[in-house]
Scaffold this motif. Structure first.
Motif, PDB file in Angstrom:
ATOM      1  N   SER A  93       0.840  -1.194   0.000  1.00 13.99           N
ATOM      2  CA  SER A  93       0.000   0.000   0.000  1.00 13.99           C
ATOM      3  C   SER A  93       0.880   1.252   0.000  1.00 13.99           C
ATOM      4  CB  SER A  93      -0.892   0.005   1.248  1.00 13.99           C
ATOM      5  OG  SER A  93      -0.098   0.214   2.404  1.00 13.99           O
ATOM      6  N   ARG A  94       0.242   2.377  -0.307  1.00 13.17           N
ATOM      7  CA  ARG A  94       0.994   3.624  -0.306  1.00 13.17           C
ATOM      8  C   ARG A  94       1.602   3.880   1.080  1.00 13.17           C
ATOM      9  NH1 ARG A  94       1.824   8.173  -3.086  1.00 13.17           N
ATOM     10  NH2 ARG A  94       2.479   9.893  -1.752  1.00 13.17           N
ATOM     11  N   GLU A  95       0.812   3.572   2.111  1.00 13.07           N
ATOM     12  CA  GLU A  95       1.302   3.821   3.466  1.00 13.07           C
ATOM     13  C   GLU A  95       2.501   2.930   3.806  1.00 13.07           C
ATOM     14  OE1 GLU A  95      -1.248   3.454   7.206  1.00 13.07           O
ATOM     15  OE2 GLU A  95      -1.010   5.609   6.931  1.00 13.07           O
ATOM     16  N   GLU A  96       2.451   1.690   3.347  1.00 10.96           N
ATOM     17  CA  GLU A  96       3.586   0.794   3.590  1.00 10.96           C
ATOM     18  C   GLU A  96       4.839   1.286   2.871  1.00 10.96           C
ATOM     19  OE1 GLU A  96       1.472  -3.550   4.322  1.00 10.96           O
ATOM     20  OE2 GLU A  96       1.571  -2.754   2.291  1.00 10.96           O
ATOM     21  N   ILE A  97       4.633   1.830   1.657  1.00 11.11           N
ATOM     22  CA  ILE A  97       5.778   2.341   0.903  1.00 11.11           C
ATOM     23  C   ILE A  97       6.333   3.593   1.588  1.00 11.11           C
ATOM     24  CG2 ILE A  97       6.438   3.421  -1.281  1.00 11.11           C
ATOM     25  CD1 ILE A  97       4.544   1.394  -2.662  1.00 11.11           C
ATOM     26  N   GLU A  98       5.446   4.459   2.080  1.00 10.09           N
ATOM     27  CA  GLU A  98       5.918   5.644   2.811  1.00 10.09           C
ATOM     28  C   GLU A  98       6.693   5.236   4.059  1.00 10.09           C
ATOM     29  OE1 GLU A  98       2.457   8.015   3.509  1.00 10.09           O
ATOM     30  OE2 GLU A  98       2.471   8.871   1.489  1.00 10.09           O
ATOM     31  N   ALA A  99       6.229   4.176   4.706  1.00 11.78           N
ATOM     32  CA  ALA A  99       6.923   3.707   5.905  1.00 11.78           C
ATOM     33  C   ALA A  99       8.298   3.150   5.569  1.00 11.78           C
ATOM     34  CB  ALA A  99       6.074   2.655   6.620  1.00 11.78           C
ATOM     35  N   LEU A 100       8.409   2.476   4.404  1.00 12.46           N
ATOM     36  CA  LEU A 100       9.717   1.969   3.945  1.00 12.46           C
ATOM     37  C   LEU A 100      10.699   3.116   3.783  1.00 12.46           C
ATOM     38  CD1 LEU A 100       9.205  -0.424   0.882  1.00 12.46           C
ATOM     39  CD2 LEU A 100      10.028  -1.004   3.163  1.00 12.46           C
TER      40      LEU A 100
END
Lengths: 187, 433
Positions: A155-162
């Motif tokens: 998800s976008r949020e998971e990518i931002e967290a990465l």
């Protein structure tokens, strides 16, 4: 076993080795002390060549598989011959390489398959500083912007967290955001 | 003097342990350097209120029975609550007894105090996790013209010189002090490193209620993904204000507090701040949203959705385009620096080789790496709530059981008494912080 646990993610990062190293170095923190080295020879004008090969870590001398060299110069508008990247572009290169490696490693750890990762970096600078035109202007970047385009099974949020975690764990991000003592001596 | 167990410290943790030992008819004393709840009496600033609501202070055999369960105790109320507990359970407390040394002997320990020596078979260290204010080494480079203070010495803004204040650290202490100092008319600059953002109220209920109900606070130490990290996590950005307002970075910015990055160095009289502020804020926003999503998921699963307000999300932390990277401390703009950079315990009296290279006690869920020695009240000791008043009970019950077996000469594994109650269901919410 659930379907999630069986998902095979391969970003080419050996996470088991990294986690093993973290555990081993927690037990033996002395081995975590590294020295990174570079040596530079002037060629001509603003052109120089820097090479890296040996370094120290895990309690002993280590070596890259081969020597890597980098030509450093300035473009023609600086009245130079443009034999290589500018030093500040190499700083951006270091930051990009560090953050991108972090994204890959953390994605592997979090079971996220990457398809493509592209980072675009921009360092803004007012060269009145290095030219000594205005002493109120700093020599270095007045800001660095990094933009990531990441295609991954997440998800976008998971990518931002990465991307956020990669900054948190990045050596070069730390080097450019925090002051460092630099000691320069003449032999 | 002889007893089976010496408990060091008569705060909530030592008293909870005393109650559990009494319940098992184990002979013990509780040694206290001052009065019961000493650090709550002497080491807290005037306006501080507990960060947990009144109902959330359950101790073995004792709970809040007042008419303001959702309020937050002042320090005098906290002292009274704990002092009443000591009375209610008839704890064998020796006040004004300072421990100066603990060392091993054959089959037990000698506890030396300024009121004589105790010999015992077991020792419980409940002397607190916040005895010393941690101040970074770079403090040595701060110009002498700047006054400095720590949360242990700070009482109220009137103690500080007029003029600007640099508050270093944005955990619970830093954000509260930034808030009250700025409101006193002293412009505050807040240096922000890693922090944990949460709203005081979420969907109409206290965030602590959600974390308690959804099992977040019950996550066990042997189930945490990264225990070392969990134990070092900064405290939640919370305050126990009577109006129950949130005190996150956006709230501070809205009253005029200036945000800068982590204080990274002081060179030539200039404070240097990290350029990582934006990422620290992004990390905290992402983390908060993961917690809220886990709470929402839990609320939906347990059928609470109709009973509470709908899910909400909060504005991302606003960071100005180019936060300043340095501040000239000689310019007079900053008169005082307040170090809100954490606390650590004082084990200078502990002459048993149980400290690791960073001065922390080696323990497995409070079972210290020396037979018959136990720890209480440390951050994430046995579960996430271990350092809360409300967390002392479960830890004391389990460690008292372990201690009793030790006195009986039976071997017991520290982790043997794993609770399974609801464990599987709670995992996603519990892992969110």
């Amino acid at each position: 076993m659930t379907a999630v646990a069986e998902k095979q993610v391969d970003n080419g990062v050996n996470v088991a080795a990294l986690l093993g190293a973290r555990e081993a170095l927690t037990a033996a923190p002395e081995a975590a002390k590294f020295n990174w080295r570079a040596s530079c020879s002037w060629v001509n004008g603003t052109h120089s060549r820097t090479s890296v090969k040996g370094f120290f870590g895990l309690g002993q001398e280590q070596s890259h598989r081969s020597e890597f060299t980098f030509d450093v110069d300035h473009p023609e508008i600086f009245a130079s011959e443009d034999h290589g990247a500018t030093p500040v572009e190499l700083v951006l290169t270091g930051l990009a390489g560090c953050l991108t490696a972090g994204v890959a490693a953390i994605a592997q750890l979090r079971n996220i398959q990457l398809k493509s990762v592209k980072a675009t970096l921009e360092g803004s600078m007012d060269i009145q500083g290095i030219l000594g035109v205005d002493s109120d202007v700093r020599n270095g970047f007045d800001g660095i912007k990094v933009k990531f385009d990441i295609d991954a099974d997440a998800s976008r949020e998971e990518i931002e967290a990465l991307v956020a975690q990669s900054q948190k764990r990045s050596a070069v991000f730390d080097i450019v955001t925090n002051p460092t003592n630099v000691t320069v001596a003449v032999n | 003097m002889r007893t089976a167990v010496v408990v060091i410290g008569a705060g909530h943790a030592g008293l909870a342990m005393s109650r559990c030992l009494t319940g098992r008819s184990i002979d013990h004393v509780v040694l206290e350097r001052g009065e019961v709840a000493n650090s709550w009496r002497t080491e807290r600033w005037d306006s501080l209120r507990l960060l947990t609501p009144n109902w959330q202070s359950r101790l073995p055999g004792y709970r809040y029975d007042g008419n303001d369960p959702d309020g937050y105790r002042t320090m005098p109320e906290t002292v009274e609550y704990i002092a009443r507990y000591a009375e209610a359970i008839g704890a064998p407390v020796r006040t004004r007894t300072t421990v100066t040394s603990v060392r091993r002997t054959d089959g037990g320990y000698v506890v030396v105090t300024d009121q004589g020596e105790w010999r015992c078979r077991a020792v419980v260290i409940a002397s607190g996790a916040c005895n010393v204010a941690s101040v970074p080494a770079l403090a040595a480079a701060v110009p002498a013209s700047i006054a400095t203070s720590t949360p242990l010495g700070y009482r109220n803004p009137d103690q500080l010189a007029d003029g600007g204040v640099l508050v270093v650290g944005a955990a619970a202490t830093g954000v509260q002090l930034a808030d009250e100092i700025h409101r006193s008319g002293r412009p505050v600059t807040l240096a922000v490193g890693e922090h944990v953002r949460v709203p005081r109220l979420y969907r109409g209920r206290d965030i602590q209620w959600w974390m308690d109900a959804a099992g977040v606070l019950d996550l066990r130490y042997d189930e945490a993904d990264d225990l070392a990290r969990a134990r070092n996590l900064p405290s939640l950005q919370l305050a126990g204000y009577p109006d129950r307002r949130t005190v996150d970075l956006n709230a501070l910015t809205s009253i005029g507090v200036k945000l800068v990055g982590r204080l990274a160095g002081v060179r030539d009289g200039k404070a240097q701040f990290s350029g990582s502020l934006r990422n620290q804020a992004a990390l905290a926003d992402l983390k908060m949203n993961r917690l809220l999503a886990a709470i929402d998921e839990w609320a939906a699963r347990t059928g609470l959705d109709g009973a509470v307000a709908p899910p909400e999300r909060f504005a991302p932390t606003a960071i100005e385009a180019s936060p300043p990277l340095s501040l000239d401390l000689a310019r007079g703009e900053i008169r005082t620096i307040v170090w809100a950079t954490g606390f650590r315990p004082d084990y200078s009296w502990l002459d048993v080789p149980v400290l690791d290279r960073k001065g922390r006690i080696r323990h497995d869920g409070g079972v210290v790496d020396s037979p018959g020695m136990y720890l209480m009240g440390a951050q994430f000791m046995r579960r996430r709530k271990s350092a809360l008043i409300d967390g002392a009970g479960d830890d004391a019950r389990e460690l008292a059981a372990h201690l009793a077996s030790y006195l009986d000469g039976r071997r017991i594994e520290a982790r043997a008494q794993r609770e399974t109650l609801g464990g599987q269901n709670l995992r996603p919410a519990a892992a969110a912080l």
